[in-house]
Design a protein around this motif. Structure first.
Motif, PDB file in Angstrom:
ATOM      1  N   ASP A   1      -2.615 -45.579  83.330  1.00 40.87           N
ATOM      2  CA  ASP A   1      -1.483 -45.162  82.495  1.00 40.87           C
ATOM      3  C   ASP A   1      -1.902 -45.006  81.039  1.00 40.87           C
ATOM      4  OD1 ASP A   1       0.292 -45.043  84.615  1.00 40.87           O
ATOM      5  OD2 ASP A   1       0.953 -47.128  84.356  1.00 40.87           O
TER       6      ASP A   1
ATOM      7  N   LEU B   1      -3.865 -41.836  80.700  1.00 41.38           N
ATOM      8  CA  LEU B   1      -2.951 -40.689  80.774  1.00 41.38           C
ATOM      9  C   LEU B   1      -2.205 -40.494  79.461  1.00 41.38           C
ATOM     10  CD1 LEU B   1      -1.506 -41.041  84.387  1.00 41.38           C
ATOM     11  CD2 LEU B   1      -2.997 -39.244  83.523  1.00 41.38           C
ATOM     12  N   LYS B   2      -1.834 -41.571  78.784  1.00 44.60           N
ATOM     13  CA  LYS B   2      -1.157 -41.473  77.485  1.00 44.60           C
ATOM     14  C   LYS B   2      -2.070 -40.812  76.453  1.00 44.60           C
ATOM     15  CE  LYS B   2       2.058 -45.262  78.146  1.00 44.60           C
ATOM     16  NZ  LYS B   2       2.469 -46.608  77.750  1.00 44.60           N
TER      17      LYS B   2
ATOM     18  N   PHE C   1      -4.357 -38.566  77.124  1.00 50.15           N
ATOM     19  CA  PHE C   1      -4.358 -37.140  77.445  1.00 50.15           C
ATOM     20  C   PHE C   1      -3.046 -36.482  77.013  1.00 50.15           C
ATOM     21  CE2 PHE C   1      -7.869 -38.275  80.292  1.00 50.15           C
ATOM     22  CZ  PHE C   1      -8.763 -37.271  79.943  1.00 50.15           C
ATOM     23  N   GLU C   2      -1.923 -37.190  77.132  1.00 52.27           N
ATOM     24  CA  GLU C   2      -0.651 -36.665  76.651  1.00 52.27           C
ATOM     25  C   GLU C   2      -0.689 -36.475  75.143  1.00 52.27           C
ATOM     26  OE1 GLU C   2       2.570 -39.142  78.000  1.00 52.27           O
ATOM     27  OE2 GLU C   2       2.005 -38.878  80.101  1.00 52.27           O
ATOM     28  N   MET C   3      -1.271 -37.434  74.423  1.00 52.72           N
ATOM     29  CA  MET C   3      -1.401 -37.325  72.978  1.00 52.72           C
ATOM     30  C   MET C   3      -2.259 -36.106  72.612  1.00 52.72           C
ATOM     31  SD  MET C   3      -3.168 -39.877  70.237  1.00 52.72           S
ATOM     32  CE  MET C   3      -4.794 -39.435  70.817  1.00 52.72           C
TER      33      MET C   3
ATOM     34  N   ASP D   1      -2.569 -33.437  74.333  1.00 52.07           N
ATOM     35  CA  ASP D   1      -1.747 -32.273  74.612  1.00 52.07           C
ATOM     36  C   ASP D   1      -0.763 -32.023  73.477  1.00 52.07           C
ATOM     37  OD1 ASP D   1      -0.911 -30.106  76.239  1.00 52.07           O
ATOM     38  OD2 ASP D   1       0.816 -31.298  76.916  1.00 52.07           O
ATOM     39  N   LEU D   2      -0.148 -33.085  72.950  1.00 49.10           N
ATOM     40  CA  LEU D   2       0.787 -32.946  71.834  1.00 49.10           C
ATOM     41  C   LEU D   2       0.098 -32.398  70.588  1.00 49.10           C
ATOM     42  CD1 LEU D   2       2.883 -36.229  72.145  1.00 49.10           C
ATOM     43  CD2 LEU D   2       3.673 -33.893  72.543  1.00 49.10           C
TER      44      LEU D   2
ATOM     45  N   GLU E   1      -7.471 -29.102  73.294  1.00 46.33           N
ATOM     46  CA  GLU E   1      -7.881 -28.825  74.658  1.00 46.33           C
ATOM     47  C   GLU E   1      -9.311 -28.358  74.650  1.00 46.33           C
ATOM     48  OE1 GLU E   1      -5.830 -24.772  75.511  1.00 46.33           O
ATOM     49  OE2 GLU E   1      -4.300 -26.294  75.522  1.00 46.33           O
TER      50      GLU E   1
END
Length: 129
Positions: A29, A32-33, A35-37, A39-40, A44
């Motif tokens: 988790d 994954l956070k 990777f979310e950051m 993305d925000l 990439e």
């Protein structure tokens, strides 16, 4: 339980560099956070135009990076994505051979699960002292 450590080095399109380190109780988790950051922040991985995917090995490597940056996958998963992505057939034994080579080079981790091998691209290793 041994401490775990993961390090992510990135560079965005503007040339800014990011160095992220997670130490201690590193979980899926938490990764994954991160990777979310990314993305925000619109960070990439840009595909290097100078590297052409003219070999089966480079195409398989592309599939692993694009569809399985983390999490487990099998050679059959790669076969399906390969045929969808490149619209050309490839033998399962060829994919298995390349994944085995990637594992021996330390690019992916390989583990026996039942009757088949499973692979994972992200490695979380214990902190060495």
């Amino acid at each position: 339980m041994a401490k775990k450590r993961i390090r992510i080095d990135m560079e965005d399109a503007d040339g800014a560099r990011y160095d992220i380190k997670l130490e201690g109780n590193v979980t899926r988790d938490k990764v994954l956070k991160i990777f979310e950051m990314m993305d925000l922040m619109n960070i990439e991985e840009e595909e290097d135009q100078s590297v052409k995917m003219d070999s089966v090995g480079s195409k398989i490597s592309h599939i692993v990076d694009k569809f399985f940056p983390m999490g487990k996958f099998t050679s059959t998963n790669i076969l399906e994505k390969y045929e969808d992505e490149f619209n050309e057939p490839v033998k399962l034994s060829v994919i298995s051979t390349y994944l085995s080579r990637f594992a021996s080079k330390g690019r992916v981790e390989r583990a026996r699960t039942g009757r088949e091998w499973t692979y994972q691209s992200i490695k979380i290793t214990p902190k060495q002292q």
